[in-house]
Write a protein that holds these residues in place. Structure first.
Motif: not given
Length: 120
Positions: A7-26
């Motif tokens: 759960t912790a690892v998947s949450g971290g991966v989702v958080g990193v993916a979300s950050a990358v998507a936000t950065f890329w979208g911006g």
């Protein structure tokens, strides 16, 4: 691995993916300097075309007014020539009869420049 670790690892991966998507979208939404310059150029060209249209319209009005004034001056020139000739004929007629025409009224210098030949 335990479920909590997953759960912790998947949450971290989702958080990193979300950050990358936000950065890329911006980054993708940001306009480049080239795009800004192109839009500035487009705006300036559009404004110049609008100003040029205004200048052309004003020039057309000025040309029309110039033609109208030239016709008016030509008409006034013809009227003055006719009046000058008429006065000359009348003065000649009066002098033929042995009389002297009345003295002319004072004339301004501006008028004298245009009809000086009447008294001569």
């Amino acid at each position: 691995m335990s479920a909590e670790t997953w759960t912790a690892v998947s949450g971290g991966v989702v958080g990193v993916a979300s950050a990358v998507a936000t950065f890329w979208g911006g980054r993708a939404a940001r306009r480049t300097r080239r795009q800004e310059n192109r839009d500035d150029f487009t705006t300036i060209v559009k404004e110049l075309r609008t100003d040029l249209t205004t200048v052309k319209a004003e020039l057309g009005k000025q040309k029309t007014e110039s033609v109208r004034q030239a016709e008016r001056l030509s008409d006034q020139d013809q009227a003055l020539a006719w009046l000058s000739n008429r006065v000359r004929v009348l003065v000649g007629y009066i002098r033929e009869r042995g009389m002297e025409p009345p003295a002319p009224a004072p004339m301004s210098e501006r008028a004298r420049r245009h009809i000086h030949h009447i008294d001569g």
